[in-house]
Design an enzyme around this catalytic site. Structure first.
Site, mmCIF file in Angstrom:
data_model
loop_
_atom_site.group_PDB
_atom_site.id
_atom_site.type_symbol
_atom_site.label_atom_id
_atom_site.label_comp_id
_atom_site.label_asym_id
_atom_site.label_seq_id
_atom_site.Cartn_x
_atom_site.Cartn_y
_atom_site.Cartn_z
ATOM 1 C CG ASP A 11 -1.703 1.195 1.496
ATOM 2 O OD1 ASP A 11 -1.496 2.232 0.822
ATOM 3 O OD2 ASP A 11 -2.567 1.140 2.388
ATOM 4 C CB ILE A 12 1.621 3.881 -2.486
ATOM 5 C CG1 ILE A 12 2.857 4.737 -2.802
ATOM 6 C CG2 ILE A 12 0.328 4.700 -2.524
ATOM 7 C CD1 ILE A 12 2.951 5.204 -4.236
ATOM 8 C CG ASN A 27 -9.430 13.990 -9.243
ATOM 9 O OD1 ASN A 27 -9.297 15.206 -9.073
ATOM 10 N ND2 ASN A 27 -10.014 13.218 -8.341
ATOM 11 C CG ASP A 37 -6.638 11.669 -5.743
ATOM 12 O OD1 ASP A 37 -5.835 12.284 -5.005
ATOM 13 O OD2 ASP A 37 -7.505 12.246 -6.422
ATOM 14 C CB SER A 125 -2.955 5.790 -16.357
ATOM 15 O OG SER A 125 -2.992 7.198 -16.381
ATOM 16 N N GLY A 127 -5.329 1.955 -12.800
ATOM 17 C CA GLY A 127 -6.511 1.623 -12.014
ATOM 18 C C GLY A 127 -7.765 2.011 -12.761
#
Length: 172
Positions: A11-12, A27, A37, A125, A127
């Site tokens: 998990d980042i 976004n 995000d 991009s 996901g």
């Protein structure tokens, strides 16, 4: 200088170690959303949202264009900064690969401006924006390898097995 590139499955927002920069696949509105995000905004806390609102109020009233990058505080994340970038939405009939390449280049440029030695990237991009995983991971690896940077360490953070395998194949 070419950084060391490492692939980790994690998990980042919870890498278990400090990095200078965590990249957010944002976004254009910069005010949070789903996927990476939303997770970054939730874990990082209200400081990130406040910084993004200030960017929208001042320098980015129309939002962050795809392929660009901008830095904010990392709030409660174990990092010094979050670098937000907006990846392209994948389309079978329109080649947007240069925009995806630009995301990685621009993030590394911002990292250099910040003096960051370490940076963790999500798979931009891949996901909700629908970019095919094998191509998204290939673009990430090729672009990081080809982009001059002062960063010494780049973590490519795989959120699932497909991303991990894609990075492995791209690294050879």
């Amino acid at each position: 200088m070419s950084p060391s590139i490492e692939v980790i499955r994690a998990d980042i927002t919870a890498l278990g170690e400090h990095v200078d920069v965590i990249v957010n696949a944002a976004n254009s509105g910069l005010l949070g959303g789903g996927g990476v995000d939303g997770a970054i905004h939730r874990r990082g806390g209200p400081e990130i949202l406040a910084a993004c609102r200030e960017l929208r109020r001042t320098t980015l009233p129309d939002g962050l264009p795809a392929g660009s990058a901008v830095a904010t505080t990392a709030g409660g994340l174990d990092a010094d900064w979050v670098v937000h970038t907006v990846g392209p939405v994948w389309a079978k009939t329109i080649d947007k690969s240069e925009t995806l390449v630009s995301c990685y280049r621009e993030c590394l440029r911002v990292c250099d401006e910040l003096g960051a030695a370490s940076v963790a990237f999500p798979t931009i991009s891949a996901g909700i924006y629908g970019w095919p995983m094998a191509d998204a991971t290939r673009v990430a690896v090729e672009t990081v390898r080809a982009t001059p940077t002062q960063a010494e360490r780049v973590l490519l953070v795989a959120f699932n097995e497909a991303a991990e395998q894609g990075y492995g194949a791209a690294l050879g």
